[in-house]
Design a protein around this motif. Structure first.
Motif, PDB file in Angstrom:
ATOM      1  N   VAL A   1      74.181 -59.216 101.971  1.00 12.53           N
ATOM      2  CA  VAL A   1      74.796 -58.752 101.096  1.00 12.53           C
ATOM      3  C   VAL A   1      75.618 -60.746 100.207  1.00 12.53           C
ATOM      4  O   VAL A   1      75.498 -61.591 101.501  1.00 12.53           O
ATOM      5  CB  VAL A   1      76.795 -58.404 101.629  1.00 12.53           C
ATOM      6  CG1 VAL A   1      77.608 -58.493 100.842  1.00 12.53           C
ATOM      7  CG2 VAL A   1      76.333 -57.570 101.680  1.00 12.53           C
ATOM      8  N   ASP A   2      75.085 -60.660  99.691  1.00 10.52           N
ATOM      9  CA  ASP A   2      75.105 -61.895  98.626  1.00 10.52           C
ATOM     10  C   ASP A   2      77.033 -61.618  98.834  1.00 10.52           C
ATOM     11  O   ASP A   2      77.966 -61.650  97.015  1.00 10.52           O
ATOM     12  CB  ASP A   2      75.221 -62.652  97.530  1.00 10.52           C
ATOM     13  CG  ASP A   2      74.742 -63.611  96.638  1.00 10.52           C
ATOM     14  OD1 ASP A   2      75.344 -64.023  97.446  1.00 10.52           O
ATOM     15  OD2 ASP A   2      74.035 -63.937  96.050  1.00 10.52           O
ATOM     16  N   ALA A   3      77.609 -62.550  99.357  1.00  5.98           N
ATOM     17  CA  ALA A   3      79.473 -62.568  99.709  1.00  5.98           C
ATOM     18  C   ALA A   3      79.694 -63.958  98.225  1.00  5.98           C
ATOM     19  O   ALA A   3      81.387 -64.201  98.626  1.00  5.98           O
ATOM     20  CB  ALA A   3      80.664 -62.590 100.273  1.00  5.98           C
TER      21      ALA A   3
ATOM     22  N   LEU B   1      73.568 -56.501  97.472  1.00  4.26           N
ATOM     23  CA  LEU B   1      74.992 -56.080  97.308  1.00  4.26           C
ATOM     24  C   LEU B   1      75.803 -57.751  96.888  1.00  4.26           C
ATOM     25  O   LEU B   1      75.305 -58.379  97.326  1.00  4.26           O
ATOM     26  CB  LEU B   1      76.308 -55.662  98.208  1.00  4.26           C
ATOM     27  CG  LEU B   1      75.448 -53.949  98.237  1.00  4.26           C
ATOM     28  CD1 LEU B   1      77.164 -53.663  99.081  1.00  4.26           C
ATOM     29  CD2 LEU B   1      76.192 -53.411  97.331  1.00  4.26           C
ATOM     30  N   ALA B   2      76.571 -57.593  95.522  1.00  5.53           N
ATOM     31  CA  ALA B   2      76.923 -59.271  94.477  1.00  5.53           C
ATOM     32  C   ALA B   2      77.870 -58.869  94.351  1.00  5.53           C
ATOM     33  O   ALA B   2      78.530 -57.671  94.252  1.00  5.53           O
ATOM     34  CB  ALA B   2      75.735 -59.287  93.571  1.00  5.53           C
ATOM     35  N   PRO B   3      79.279 -59.930  94.034  1.00  4.51           N
ATOM     36  CA  PRO B   3      80.223 -59.590  93.466  1.00  4.51           C
ATOM     37  C   PRO B   3      80.080 -59.117  92.132  1.00  4.51           C
ATOM     38  O   PRO B   3      79.287 -59.448  91.728  1.00  4.51           O
ATOM     39  CB  PRO B   3      80.670 -61.000  93.968  1.00  4.51           C
ATOM     40  CG  PRO B   3      79.449 -61.524  94.807  1.00  4.51           C
ATOM     41  CD  PRO B   3      78.405 -61.092  94.719  1.00  4.51           C
ATOM     42  N   LEU B   4      81.702 -58.893  92.127  1.00  6.60           N
ATOM     43  CA  LEU B   4      82.068 -58.036  90.176  1.00  6.60           C
ATOM     44  C   LEU B   4      81.785 -58.923  89.193  1.00  6.60           C
ATOM     45  O   LEU B   4      80.813 -58.861  88.247  1.00  6.60           O
ATOM     46  CB  LEU B   4      83.304 -56.523  90.608  1.00  6.60           C
ATOM     47  CG  LEU B   4      83.081 -55.508  89.176  1.00  6.60           C
ATOM     48  CD1 LEU B   4      82.300 -55.173  89.380  1.00  6.60           C
ATOM     49  CD2 LEU B   4      85.084 -55.606  90.014  1.00  6.60           C
ATOM     50  N   VAL B   5      82.597 -60.015  89.576  1.00  7.58           N
ATOM     51  CA  VAL B   5      81.621 -61.075  88.829  1.00  7.58           C
ATOM     52  C   VAL B   5      81.472 -62.867  89.189  1.00  7.58           C
ATOM     53  O   VAL B   5      81.765 -62.572  90.422  1.00  7.58           O
ATOM     54  CB  VAL B   5      83.619 -61.508  88.512  1.00  7.58           C
ATOM     55  CG1 VAL B   5      83.107 -62.211  87.504  1.00  7.58           C
ATOM     56  CG2 VAL B   5      84.157 -59.920  88.089  1.00  7.58           C
ATOM     57  N   ARG B   6      80.525 -62.606  88.201  1.00  2.00           N
ATOM     58  CA  ARG B   6      79.935 -63.993  89.347  1.00  2.00           C
ATOM     59  C   ARG B   6      79.782 -65.191  88.400  1.00  2.00           C
ATOM     60  O   ARG B   6      79.722 -64.708  86.992  1.00  2.00           O
ATOM     61  CB  ARG B   6      78.090 -63.920  89.455  1.00  2.00           C
ATOM     62  CG  ARG B   6      77.901 -62.165  90.776  1.00  2.00           C
ATOM     63  CD  ARG B   6      76.993 -62.269  91.095  1.00  2.00           C
ATOM     64  NE  ARG B   6      75.750 -63.638  91.678  1.00  2.00           N
ATOM     65  CZ  ARG B   6      75.869 -64.001  92.439  1.00  2.00           C
ATOM     66  NH1 ARG B   6      76.376 -62.736  93.819  1.00  2.00           N
ATOM     67  NH2 ARG B   6      74.764 -64.890  93.299  1.00  2.00           N
TER      68      ARG B   6
END
Length: 1012
Positions: free
Chosen positions: A629-631, A917-922
Motif C-alpha cells: 500500500v502506497d500511503a 493501493l494509492a491515496p485518493l489525491v496525490r
C-alpha cells in the motif's frame, strides 16, 4: 519623621484590620450540625449523595484520604433575630492559607440539588436565605481531599518528589481536619470599610513618600482609624468610610494607563490532578462566577477551552444552562477557539488545525458565536506556523503570557503583530502585568502600567484576574477593588470589558504596533520536549494513524460507498487533542495523568488500526497477490528513493581489528569495537561524513538537575557533568534479506541499552534503534551525531514547514536556543550538499558548532535528547523500557527530509490486488505535500484535502484525483468557502502556493457512492 509617621500608621492599620475589623465582618455566629459521608475515590451524583447515610463529624476531626471525596450535610436553624439580615454559611474544611486550587476544595449544593458556589481558602462562604425566622437551613458540600503537592506560600517553589501523584503510592491517612461550619451574620459596612482601607493602603505603598497623594492618603487613613471605635465597629464603620470617601472619589489623571480587566481562571485541563478532577474544578469555578454575577453586574468573565465547556454540558447540565444564559448576555465569554490550551511546539500541523476546528465549532454550535482570538496564556513557546492557522480558522487575535518567563532575554513587546513562516500576521497581546491570575492589587496595576513596552503607541493593556491553574476564579474582594480603582487618582484606569472589545480598540491603532517575525521561543521549559517519552510516542503514533485512517476511510467511502466513521473519528480526535494540553504532552503532569494517557493512546491505536484495515479490505480486490500500500500522497524528490536502477546487495563484515563494515553500494559504514560509527561514506557523492577524530551515534549521560522545575527545565549548565557510554557487553553483526546491521549491548548506571545500526538495500538512509531499559534519576540521555557539514544554521521541521535556527552562540538570543523542538527531521547543509536526521518520536534537539578549542571548525554536531529522569511532579517518570528510532540520510535535500520523515515511521501495509493501493489525491510536485484527505465535517460527502508547500518557495502543483469530481474550491480550515473554484481538468486540480502556504480544498465527487 515622615517615615516614622508612615510606619506607625502601617502597624496601626494592620493590627486594627486583623484584630478588629476583619472579625467584625461576621459579628455573630451559630454552629450547625455536620454529617459526613465518605465516597472514596468515586464521584457520586448529588442524588446519590443526598440519600446516603451520614455520620456526625465535629470540628477537629480528620477526613479525606488523598484524592477521595466526602460529602458534608450541613443543617442549622436560622435565628429569629437575624430575619431580614444578610446571613452566610462559613465552611472551612481544613484550608491552608496559600494557593487556591492546590489543596482541598468543595462545591456547595442547595437541598434541591442546585449548585450554589465553590469553596476554597479565599472563598469560604455560602449565601443563605434568611427570610424565614426559625427556618431550617440545609446545604450539601461535595468536598474533595485533593492533596497539596505544591508549597502553599508564594516564596520559592520547592518542588520535591511526592508519592501523592500516583494512585499506586498513595497513603491511606486522612489529609485534612474539619475546622469550621457556622451560620454567620454578614456586616456589609465593615466589609466595605476593609476594602476601602485595603485599596488606599496599597496605593499609598505604590506611590511612595515623594508623592503628595501618598501623604493625603496617610492623613485620611489616620482620620479613619480615629473615627473607628474598635469596641463598636458596627456603629462607627460608616464614619470611617466617610473619612476615606473623598480620597476614593478623586479621579485618575487624563494620561493614566488604561487596563481592560477580564475575570478569568486559567484551569489546567490536567497537571497536578487527573482530568477527572479537572471536570470538578471547572464546575466549582463556574459556579463561583455565576454566583458573583448575580450580585455584580459589571463582572465580565472569559473562559477558554471548549473541552471544559463540553465537560460542563455532559456532567453538569444544569450549570451549563446557567452558563449558556450568561453567554447570551455577553458576560460569560467563551474565548480561545481551541479544544484545549494546547502545547504548540509538538502537535502536528493537522493537530493544531483540529484544535481550532473542534474548538470553534463547539462554540458556534452551542452558543451561536464565533470566537476570534486564540487564548494561550501558559503554553511553553509558540510555533511560527501558528499565525497562518489562526487566520485560516477565521480568527484575528492571539493572547499569551508565558513569554514573559524568558530566562535570558526580555521579550521586547506586549502588543504587536506576530508574523509566521508564511508571512501571515496576527495581532497579539501579552499582558504586561506578567501574570494571568492577578488579584487586582495596586502593585499589579502599577507594574502593568510601568512595564508596558508600547507606552505612547498603544492605548492600553489587558489584565486577567482571578485564581487560576487549579481554578477558583474571581472573588468578591477582587471585584470590590475593581470598583474602587475604576477611576482613581494615582492608579491606572480600570475597566471591565470583553477581550473582543479590547482587541477591536487596539486593532484600530494597528499602524503603531511593532512586528515580531518567526517563532516565539520560550527561554525556559526546554525539558518538556523530552520528559515522559511514552506520552510523546503516543501522540506521534496517534497523529500518524489518524492521517492514515481518514485517508483510507475517505477512499473507501468515495470509491466503494462504505460508511465513513464520522463519529468515531471525531471521538478519537477529541481524545488526542485533550492529551495535547500544555501540561500533558510536554510531560509535566503527575504520574496518574501520564498513566492514563498511555492507556488511552494504546486504545486509540487499536481503534484506528481497525478503521484502516476495514477500509483497505473494502478497497482491495477479491483476488490477486498481496501488494504494498502506497500511503504517501506526494512524490519523492530526486534523491528519495535513491537513483539506482537496481539495488545492489548489502553486506556486513568484520576485519581482524574488530572493525565492522556495513555496505549497500550507496553508503558504507565503519563501526569500531565500541559500537560507534567511525566512518560514513556517501558512495554516491564520494563524501566522508564523520569528522576526523570524532564518532557518530555516541550515547552520553548528563547530570540533569534543574535549579527549579524538574520536568520542565533543562538548565544550560547540564553539559558540565557528562559521561560517554562506551562500555560494551556484546557486539555482533548480521545480514538478512536486503538488510545489514550491527547490534551493540551496553550497561550503564542502573540501565541497559541495545543499539542497532542498519542499512537497507536501495537506500542511503542509515536506520538506528536504541532499546533502552532506563532506570536513572536526575539524568539526561542524549545521542551525538557529528557531521562533516559546515553550517551556521540548520533547518528544523515545524508544523507545515520548517524554521531555521543558528548553530552558533553569537548573541544571547542565539545562545538561549541550546535546546530546541523539532518535529520529524532536522537538516544541515552546505550549498551543494546536505544531511537529514530523521526521528520517529523525538522532539528535543541540539544542533551546534563543535566544542571550543579547535583551530578550525568545519563540522556540525546534531544531538537528540532521548530520555530524561525528572523527579517532580512524577518521581517515576520514564523509569521503564523505551524503543527509540532515528536515522541519518546522507546527500539529502529538505525535500528528501520531508519524504523520509513520512516513510520512516510508516507502517508497511499490503492489500490484495494487481496494483498498489494509492491515496485518493496525490501531489505531482516534490515539496507540495498532501497532508490530509478526509470527508467534509458537514457530512455532505465532499472530500476535503489539505496541502502545504514544504520547502519555503513558490510552487505550482497538479493534484491528481482518483475519482471524477465536479468542482474544487478553496476553503478555510472550517471548510467554509473563501475563494473561487480551482482550475480542474482531466481529473487534475492545479494549485499555486506561496512559501509554506497551507491550502484547504473541497472537492465534490461527480458521482457519490451510497452506503450499501
Amino acid at each position: 519623621m515622615h517615615n516614622e509617621r508612615r510606619l506607625l500608621l502601617e502597624r496601626r492599620l494592620r493590627r486594627v484590620v486583623e484584630e478588629r475589623l476583619s472579625p467584625a465582618v461576621y459579628p455573630a455566629r451559630r454552629p450547625v450540625t455536620v454529617g459526613i459521608w465518605n465516597a472514596g475515590r468515586r464521584t457520586p451524583s448529588f442524588g446519590d449523595a443526598s440519600e446516603a447515610p451520614y455520620t456526625t463529624i465535629q470540628p477537629g476531626q480528620a477526613w479525606g484520604e488523598p484524592w477521595a471525596t466526602s460529602w458534608l450535610r450541613l443543617t442549622g436553624t436560622m435565628p429569629t433575630e437575624w430575619a431580614g439580615r444578610r446571613v452566610e454559611l462559613l465552611v472551612d474544611v481544613g484550608f491552608s492559607a496559600g494557593r487556591v486550587g492546590f489543596q482541598a476544595e468543595g462545591l456547595a449544593y442547595s437541598s434541591t440539588g442546585r449548585t450554589i458556589k465553590g469553596l476554597n481558602p479565599t472563598s469560604r462562604w455560602i449565601p443563605v436565605d434568611s427570610g424565614d425566622p426559625g427556618a431550617e437551613v440545609t446545604v450539601f458540600v461535595e468536598a474533595a481531599a485533593n492533596p497539596t503537592v505544591l508549597p502553599l506560600n508564594d516564596g520559592v517553589r520547592d518542588f520535591r518528589p511526592t508519592p501523592l501523584g500516583d494512585p499506586a503510592t498513595l497513603p491511606s491517612t486522612p489529609l485534612y481536619q474539619l475546622r469550621e461550619c457556622h451560620l454567620a451574620l454578614f456586616d456589609a459596612t465593615a466589609w466595605k470599610l476593609a476594602r476601602d482601607m485595603e485599596v488606599l493602603s496599597q496605593l499609598m505603598q505604590e506611590l511612595g513618600a515623594q508623592s503628595e497623594r501618598h501623604w493625603r492618603i496617610v492623613s485620611a487613613l489616620e482620620r479613619a482609624l480615629d473615627a473607628l471605635d474598635p469596641i463598636d465597629i458596627a456603629g462607627t464603620a460608616q464614619h470611617a468610610r466617610d473619612e476615606l470617601a473623598p480620597l476614593l472619589s478623586s479621579p485618575a489623571h487624563a494620561s493614566a494607563h488604561r487596563l481592560s480587566v477580564v475575570g478569568h481562571a486559567h484551569i489546567d485541563s490536567a497537571w497536578l490532578w487527573p482530568t477527572s478532577e479537572t471536570v470538578r474544578k471547572v464546575a466549582r469555578t463556574t459556579a463561583n462566577v455565576l454566583q458573583l454575577m448575580d450580585a455584580s453586574p459589571d463582572l465580565v468573565y472569559a473562559m477558554s477551552q471548549a473541552q471544559q465547556f463540553a465537560w460542563m454540558k455532559e456532567h453538569y447540565p444544569q450549570l451549563f444552562e446557567r452558563i449558556r444564559e450568561r453567554v447570551r448576555q455577553g458576560r460569560f465569554v467563551p474565548v480561545g477557539g481551541m479544544w484545549v490550551e494546547s502545547d504548540t511546539n509538538m502537535p502536528s500541523g493537522e493537530s493544531l488545525v483540529r484544535q481550532l476546528v473542534f474548538g470553534k465549532r463547539f462554540f458556534m454550535e452551542e452558543f451561536g458565536l464565533e470566537t476570534e482570538e486564540v487564548w494561550l496564556p501558559d503554553s511553553f513557546g509558540y510555533s511560527a506556523a501558528l499565525p497562518q492557522l489562526i487566520a485560516l480558522s477565521g480568527s484575528r487575535w492571539m493572547l499569551t503570557q508565558k513569554i514573559s518567563w524568558n530566562h535570558t532575554n526580555r521579550f521586547p513587546h506586549h502588543t504587536f503583530y506576530w508574523e509566521g513562516i508564511d508571512g501571515t500576521r496576527v495581532l497579539t497581546h501579552a499582558p504586561p502585568a506578567d501574570k494571568y491570575n492577578a488579584e487586582v492589587t495596586a502593585a499589579e496595576l502599577a507594574h502593568a502600567a510601568s512595564n508596558f513596552a508600547e507606552q505612547g503607541q498603544i492605548g492600553g493593556s489587558m489584565l486577567l484576574y482571578g485564581h487560576g491553574d487549579g481554578g477558583g476564579g474571581p472573588t468578591r474582594e477582587m471585584l470590590a477593588r475593581i470598583r474602587r480603582l475604576r477611576d482613581l487618582e494615582g492608579s491606572p484606569r480600570v475597566e471591565s470589558e470583553t477581550p473582543r472589545a479590547f482587541f477591536e480598540r487596539t486593532e484600530a491603532a494597528n499602524d503603531a504596533a511593532p512586528v515580531w517575525v518567526g517563532e516565539m521561543y520560550l527561554e525556559a521549559h526546554r525539558g518538556t520536549y523530552t520528559s515522559q517519552a511514552r506520552t510523546k510516542q503516543g501522540n506521534r503514533r496517534s497523529e500518524r494513524l489518524l492521517r492514515e485512517a481518514e485517508m483510507w476511510a475517505t477512499s473507501a467511502a468515495v470509491l466503494r460507498g462504505v460508511d465513513y466513521p464520522y463519529d468515531e473519528l471525531d471521538d478519537i480526535w477529541k481524545q488526542v487533542l485533550l492529551l495535547q494540553f500544555h501540561d500533558i504532552l510536554p510531560g509535566s503532569s503527575i504520574a496518574w495523568v501520564h498513566q492514563e494517557a498511555e492507556t488511552t493512546y494504546d486504545e486509540l491505536a487499536t481503534r484506528l488500526e481497525q478503521i484502516i484495515e476495514s477500509s483497505l479490505s473494502a478497497l482491495s480486490e477479491d483476488s490477486g497477490p498481496m501488494v504494498p500500500v502506497d500511503a504517501v500522497p506526494f512524490p519523492a524528490s530526486g534523491g528519495s528513493p535513491d537513483p539506482m536502477s537496481a539495488a545492489p546487495e548489502v553486506s556486513a563484515s568484520v576485519d581482524r581489528d574488530g572493525t565492522f563494515r556495513l555496505d549497500n553500494g550507496l553508503v558504507r559504514l565503519h563501526i569500531d569495537g565500541s559500537g560507534h560509527i567511525t566512518s560514513i561514506r556517501d558512495l554516491v557523492a564520494g563524501r566522508e561524513l564523520v569528522p576526523h577524530g570524532t564518532k557518530v551515534n555516541v550515547l552520553t549521560q548528563y547530570r540533569d538537575t534543574p535549579a527549579q522545575y524538574d520536568a520542565w527545565d533543562i538548565d544550560p549548565t547540564y553539559r558540565t557533568v557528562a559521561e560517554a557510554i562506551d562500555d560494551v557487553t556484546s557486539i555482533e553483526h548480521w545480514k538478512g534479506e536486503g538488510v545489514a546491521a550491527v547490534r551493540t549491548e551496553r550497561a550503564f548506571g542502573s540501565s541497559t541499552v541495545v543499539q542497532t545500526v542498519q542499512v537497507n538495500a536501495g537506500q542511503r538512509r542509515i536506520d538506528i534503534e536504541a532499546d533502552v531499559d532506563w532506570h536513572e534519576s536526575g539524568k539526561l540521555l542524549r545521542v551525538s551525531l557529528p557531521l562533516e557539514i559546515s553550517a551556521d544554521r540548520f533547518a528544523a521541521e515545524t508544523q507545515f514547514g520548517h524554521v531555521y535556527r543558528p548553530t552558533h552562540t553569537n548573541t544571547s538570543w542565539d545562545a538561549a536556543k541550546f535546546e530546541i523542538c523539532a518535529h520529524r527531521w532536522v537538516h544541515v547543509a552546505e550549498p551543494d550538499y546536505g544531511v537529514a536526521v530523521i526521528n520517529e518520536s523525538t522532539y528535543g534537539h541540539d544542533v551546534r558548532r563543535p566544542s571550543p578549542g579547535r583551530v578550525r571548525a568545519t563540522h556540525t554536531v546534531v544531538g537528540l535528547s532521548l530520555l530524561r529522569a525528572p523527579r517532580f511532579p512524577d518521581p517515576g517518570a520514564d523509569q521503564e523500557r523505551h524503543i527509540l528510532r532515528y536515522a541519518v540520510v546522507p546527500g539529502a535535500s529538505i525535500a528528501d527530509a520531508v519524504w523520509h520523515a513520512c516513510t520512516f515511521a510508516q507502517t508497511d501495509r499490503t492489500s490484495r490486488g494487481e496494483a498498489a493501493l494509492a491515496p485518493l489525491v496525490r501531489s505531482k510536485t516534490s515539496g507540495v505535500v498532501v497532508d490530509t484527505i478526509k470527508l467534509a465535517d458537514d457530512r455532505s460527502g465532499d472530500v476535503v484535502v489539505r496541502v502545504y508547500e514544504a520547502l519555503g518557495r513558490r510552487a505550482r502543483s497538479e493534484l491528481e484525483i482518483a475519482c471524477d469530481v465536479s468542482r474544487v474550491w478553496v476553503t478555510d480550515v472550517l471548510e467554509r468557502p473563501v475563494a473561487a473554484q480551482v482550475e480542474l481538468a482531466n481529473q487534475r486540480a492545479t494549485v499555486d502556493l506561496t512559501p509554506f502556504e497551507v491550502r484547504t480544498l473541497r472537492m465534490t465527487p461527480a458521482v457519490r457512492k451510497l452506503p450499501s
